[in-house]
Write a protein that holds these residues in place. Structure first.
Motif, PDB file in Angstrom:
ATOM      1  N   GLU A  99       0.827  -1.226   0.000  1.00  0.00           N
ATOM      2  CA  GLU A  99       0.000   0.000   0.000  1.00  0.00           C
ATOM      3  C   GLU A  99       0.857   1.272   0.000  1.00  0.00           C
ATOM      4  O   GLU A  99       0.354   2.357  -0.281  1.00  0.00           O
TER       5      GLU A  99
ATOM      6  N   THR B  10       2.324   3.730  -5.125  1.00  0.00           N
ATOM      7  CA  THR B  10       1.279   4.222  -6.029  1.00  0.00           C
ATOM      8  C   THR B  10       1.730   3.928  -7.452  1.00  0.00           C
ATOM      9  O   THR B  10       2.693   4.531  -7.934  1.00  0.00           O
TER      10      THR B  10
ATOM     11  N   ARG C  79       1.142  -2.514  -7.690  1.00  0.00           N
ATOM     12  CA  ARG C  79       1.964  -1.907  -6.629  1.00  0.00           C
ATOM     13  C   ARG C  79       3.291  -2.657  -6.501  1.00  0.00           C
ATOM     14  O   ARG C  79       4.334  -2.056  -6.254  1.00  0.00           O
TER      15      ARG C  79
ATOM     16  N   GLU D 127       0.713  -8.259   3.266  1.00  0.00           N
ATOM     17  CA  GLU D 127       0.807  -7.411   2.081  1.00  0.00           C
ATOM     18  C   GLU D 127       2.208  -6.829   1.978  1.00  0.00           C
ATOM     19  O   GLU D 127       2.418  -5.810   1.336  1.00  0.00           O
TER      20      GLU D 127
END
Lengths: 248, 248
Positions: free
Chosen positions: A56, A59, A76, A118
């Motif tokens: 996350e 971008t 990503r 993640e």
């Protein structure tokens, strides 16, 4: 029988996290001697250097999204690979790049294993600097090799390679040496840091984390020499691949 | 501290010639044990198998003459390379081929060093069969790896690789294994025979002949598994290079 060259596994190392004293943890568990070559998996160097990232945090650029779509990967993740790269060599069927420090590898060597969730694990920002720093921390006159695993053209499977080194020449220079018949050797540079890193990687176990530090004892080696990453202007195969890429 | 994995040099081997009893010469000099991995330089396997040739034995084809002119090499040498090859991958600026047994290397791994005069040394015709034969001759349950040195794209210098193996898997298969976080490993095949061959090559010394046999003791390894030469249909980089070659 002459003394053998022996690979010692440094056992019972903990899982590493940012800020951990990697050197201290090694010294606590293994009594080093002058001349030892300390091989350390890049994963634990990266973890101790805080090179874990969250997807996350990235971008994706439009280029990352294009490549990700073609490769069916998370954009990503592709963005992370491109941010670690100085140059893309192949965009498909896999993403082969040269990292900012010069190592050519798929996905810039970014690791999804042994991180979880993640999160991803980047290679050290400058593995040679990492090796220098680790070596300075050792109480003996040792060499340090930071290892990673890498696929190879023409051959199946991955093998361990050196991405950083300190106190040892990555390349042994045989220039001027002669063979048994007295003729100059055709082959003049031997990638000894990779040869050591490969065997160390075997013993670490691809499952990683397992035994990320291996000490080689009894080896004679040159202490300084050239680097191991082939400069792009001297890499015919890299140039041909980039031509083919630009055509496709 | 657990037992280390040790590489032992087999010293005082003579210069080899056709018909020499390679196995006997090793057994006379080194007491093998079950589980040892005996690494042997392809040069001595080739010499004992009579793979030395004279350049005058070769009559260059027109293609060999073309390539030789472009590379400024002896057309008889180029003819020898082509006769050992199943396929040419690059014709220039060096002659990169796949040998008849599947190994991709410059000049089909033909050696000009340690032979002398107008002679050349071919790789064993079938190094895997050589390894099988040598292994059968050993009195213990050992593995055998026939090593050669090979250049690599993207990285400087040559490194030792396995061109033949017996009693050991060239590739360790990690499929189904999980990392410390319990997720399936992304990397599923590890070229362990190359990882061993690289370190053995370091200890043999590129100057060759020096110490062409190295025994690895204390290693756990899988005894059977897939081959190490990437099939052309699965080698993206080889395909791209051949496209670029056909265009040039």
């Amino acid at each position: 029988m002459a003394e053998p060259v022996c690979f010692h596994l440094v056992r019972d190392l903990p899982a590493f996290k940012e800020g951990d004293d990697l050197v201290g943890m090694i010294l606590e568990r293994f009594p080093l001697r002058d001349g030892d070559v300390v091989c350390i998996a890049s994963t634990v160097v990266s973890k101790s250097e805080g090179r874990t990232r969250r997807l996350e945090d990235y971008t994706p650029s439009s280029r990352s999204m294009e490549i990700a779509e073609r490769l069916d990967k998370d954009p990503r993740f592709v963005e992370a690979v491109l941010e670690e790269s100085q140059e893309v060599i192949l965009e498909s069927p896999f993403l082969l790049v040269a990292t900012r420090f010069g190592h050519v590898g798929v996905n810039a060597g970014i690791d999804l294993s042994n991180v979880g969730g993640e999160r991803i694990l980047l290679l050290p920002e400058d593995p040679k600097a990492s090796a220098d720093r680790i070596r300075r921390g050792l109480q003996n006159d040792c060499a340090v090799i930071v290892t990673d695993t890498s696929g190879r053209p023409f051959r199946c499977g991955v093998a361990g390679v050196a991405v950083g080194w300190s106190g040892i020449a990555a390349l042994r220079d045989w220039r001027g040496e002669r063979d048994l018949e007295g003729r100059e050797l055709e082959i003049t540079l031997e990638a000894i840091a990779d040869e050591i890193a490969g065997m160390a990687n075997f013993l670490m176990g691809e499952a990683g984390g397992g035994t990320p530090v291996v000490v080689v004892r009894g080896l004679s080696y040159p202490k300084s020499g050239g680097g191991i990453f082939r400069p792009r202007e001297l890499d015919v195969i890299r140039a041909r691949l980039q031509e083919s890429e630009s055509r496709s």
